[in-house]
Write an enzyme that holds these catalytic residues in place. Sequence first.
Site, mmCIF file in Angstrom:
data_model
loop_
_atom_site.group_PDB
_atom_site.id
_atom_site.type_symbol
_atom_site.label_atom_id
_atom_site.label_comp_id
_atom_site.label_asym_id
_atom_site.label_seq_id
_atom_site.Cartn_x
_atom_site.Cartn_y
_atom_site.Cartn_z
ATOM 1 N N LYS A 1 9.428 -0.587 14.328
ATOM 2 C CA LYS A 1 9.836 -0.227 13.026
ATOM 3 C C LYS A 1 10.930 0.524 13.152
ATOM 4 O O LYS A 1 11.804 0.621 12.572
ATOM 5 C CB LYS A 1 8.629 0.113 11.847
ATOM 6 C CG LYS A 1 7.921 -0.933 11.467
ATOM 7 C CD LYS A 1 6.625 -0.216 10.244
ATOM 8 C CE LYS A 1 5.495 -0.936 10.023
ATOM 9 N NZ LYS A 1 4.636 -0.378 9.131
ATOM 10 N N LYS B 1 0.863 -1.189 -0.057
ATOM 11 C CA LYS B 1 0.020 -0.196 -0.051
ATOM 12 C C LYS B 1 0.641 1.247 -0.034
ATOM 13 O O LYS B 1 0.702 2.180 -0.884
ATOM 14 C CB LYS B 1 -0.951 0.143 1.013
ATOM 15 C CG LYS B 1 -1.850 1.330 1.257
ATOM 16 C CD LYS B 1 -2.737 0.944 2.403
ATOM 17 C CE LYS B 1 -3.582 2.272 2.681
ATOM 18 N NZ LYS B 1 -4.402 2.220 3.607
ATOM 19 N N GLY C 1 -4.925 -1.493 5.066
ATOM 20 C CA GLY C 1 -4.070 -2.831 4.335
ATOM 21 C C GLY C 1 -4.858 -4.110 4.527
ATOM 22 O O GLY C 1 -5.085 -5.112 3.878
ATOM 23 N N ARG C 2 -5.435 -4.293 5.766
ATOM 24 C CA ARG C 2 -5.932 -5.421 6.350
ATOM 25 C C ARG C 2 -7.578 -5.774 5.952
ATOM 26 O O ARG C 2 -8.058 -6.842 5.955
ATOM 27 C CB ARG C 2 -5.876 -5.816 7.693
ATOM 28 C CG ARG C 2 -6.434 -4.489 8.554
ATOM 29 C CD ARG C 2 -6.155 -4.854 9.966
ATOM 30 N NE ARG C 2 -6.548 -3.400 10.607
ATOM 31 C CZ ARG C 2 -5.893 -2.450 10.734
ATOM 32 N NH1 ARG C 2 -4.736 -2.343 10.112
ATOM 33 N NH2 ARG C 2 -6.324 -1.356 11.686
ATOM 34 N N GLU D 1 -4.951 -6.246 14.845
ATOM 35 C CA GLU D 1 -4.281 -4.908 14.338
ATOM 36 C C GLU D 1 -5.364 -3.792 14.394
ATOM 37 O O GLU D 1 -5.161 -2.824 14.549
ATOM 38 C CB GLU D 1 -3.814 -5.324 13.114
ATOM 39 C CG GLU D 1 -2.804 -4.055 12.602
ATOM 40 C CD GLU D 1 -2.096 -4.153 11.236
ATOM 41 O OE1 GLU D 1 -2.683 -3.964 10.151
ATOM 42 O OE2 GLU D 1 -0.757 -4.593 11.437
ATOM 43 N N GLU E 1 10.493 -4.603 4.420
ATOM 44 C CA GLU E 1 10.698 -6.226 3.910
ATOM 45 C C GLU E 1 10.116 -6.262 2.462
ATOM 46 O O GLU E 1 11.037 -7.002 1.742
ATOM 47 C CB GLU E 1 9.611 -7.105 4.795
ATOM 48 C CG GLU E 1 9.731 -7.182 6.293
ATOM 49 C CD GLU E 1 9.275 -6.208 7.237
ATOM 50 O OE1 GLU E 1 9.154 -4.847 6.679
ATOM 51 O OE2 GLU E 1 8.665 -6.239 8.240
ATOM 52 N N HIS F 1 -5.162 -32.638 18.132
ATOM 53 C CA HIS F 1 -3.977 -33.543 18.200
ATOM 54 C C HIS F 1 -2.948 -32.768 18.786
ATOM 55 O O HIS F 1 -1.722 -33.481 18.962
ATOM 56 C CB HIS F 1 -3.597 -34.535 17.187
ATOM 57 C CG HIS F 1 -4.848 -35.549 16.733
ATOM 58 N ND1 HIS F 1 -5.304 -36.715 17.594
ATOM 59 C CD2 HIS F 1 -5.930 -35.162 15.950
ATOM 60 C CE1 HIS F 1 -6.305 -37.065 16.910
ATOM 61 N NE2 HIS F 1 -6.703 -36.259 16.186
#
Length: 541
Positions: free
Chosen positions: A509, A201, A261-262, A347, A207, A380
Amino acid sequence: MGEGRWSALEALGAERKNASLRQIFADDPQRFERFSARTDDLLLDYSKTAVTADVLAGLLGLAEARGVPGQRDAMFAGAAINRSENRAVLHTALRAGPEAVITVKGIDVMPLVRATQARLETFAEGVRSGSIAAADGGRFTDIVNIGIGGSDLGPVMVTLALAPYHDGPRAHFVSNVDGAHLTDVLKTLDPKRTLFIVASKTFTTIETMTNAQSARRWLVAALGEAAVGAHFAAVSTALDKVAAFGIAAERTFGFWDWVGGRYSVWSAVGLPVMIAIGAKRFQEFLAGARAMDTHFRTAPLEKNLPVLFGLIGVWHRNFCGFPARALLPYDQRLARLPAYVQQLDMESNGKHVAADGGPLPADLKTGPLVWGEPGTNGQHAFYQLLHQGRDVIPAEFLIAAEGHEPELAEHHALLVANCLAQSEALAKGRTVAEATAQLQKAGLPPEEVARLAPYKSFPGNRPSVTIAYRKLDPFTLGRLIALYEHRVFVEAAIWGINAFDQWGVELGKELATALLPAVKAEPDAVADPLTRGLLGALRKL
Ligand code: F6P
């Protein structure tokens, strides 16, 4: 607003949070019908919670008192409800119908949304057909999406969920700055046949930019600089930064600051999905979300799935005091849904100030911890704690009536049986007397019965919600994601927080940027004693 209702619900929670779910069902034979809601073939069953008629009435009153309907309408209308960033919140515009007119600051955004969608469809279909070709004129067989957070989790989750519809090029995803991620993906690929989509965005996320630069070098080393134009596309709101990276305008797909973004999988961020399943299926995915939007806007609160889902979340978090919720899809292709909803929920609602920046009441709990894994695998692994641990963690089960593998019907029957059995076991538990009777029936000697019965008893009264649907197709997946989005919205509206900013990710950050020179060179350059020792030790390991 609604303080009286809040205290009344606190009193109900104190009294009911450990209520006997067996008794609640025994008292009301119609409980399932009365405490479940559906829209078409999508069902929300909240009967296995301690919510009773008086609790529900209190919660619905709270939703009214906190202005949930008005806040919802303001979001759909394009009001700047993301107050800290002074932005509208309009992921819903990305899936709105052909007649929609939605204005932001007096301008109808829909023509732009539709034009971008048309460009995306042309591009996606071109890649699928081979008319949009690699530098050598051949077809792309593989696409690699480079992005992180909201620019990764949506496409990853949806591509996996819709695997039965995947008839386009193979899709790969690189998110982590750990070089292992890029390396392990690239080693399976042929640069001549690979298209990269850089999704960010902001187009500044370190990253993504680092992975994109490394991928570019890999491509250039194999095919030369001239191939970059054909082998890279970008998705971003920062068109100038994309151009500076060297990706052509016709390969760049924009979106807007009013898409978080999400919440962005419906936008150009969904491009890998569109290439994988085709534009028509992607439209069905959008139509599913639109159907849930319409339901959220128009269904009465007591029949409104996102409202009920949110209110149950508030009941468990604020009035029962449960700190977490487990998301347990009995649907292997929803394996990444827990990770996706973790970002969406945590978030959005992991907040400690009010929407207007003021303080929240000191004792007001906001978003819970969200985690999970698909069933039956989780059974499990960690269900032991859900059944017999000291914390009560409400569970959310997801299950389809029908699988995609009719030839493996036995598998699906087992999946369904396990899903239903788990919610029953969590709710009912098993008393020591029942465990004793079972051991006696098995013929164990009395001392063994007495020794083992406590281990084999379960407290029960552990609440769960089950979301059931006919089949996991693009339409239903769209409805499910929109259901989770709107649930987050309802909870935030009640808590009085802004679900659409994420200042809490910034400090880490900033510190990472400040630390980088010291990590690369001289540990003594790190001033902060909190980090100096560990960094020094790390360099000597
Ligand atoms: O750091 C958090 C975050 O900003 C998320 O909100 C976002 O989805 C992710 O990083 C990626 O951001 P971008 O799409 O700008 O690269």
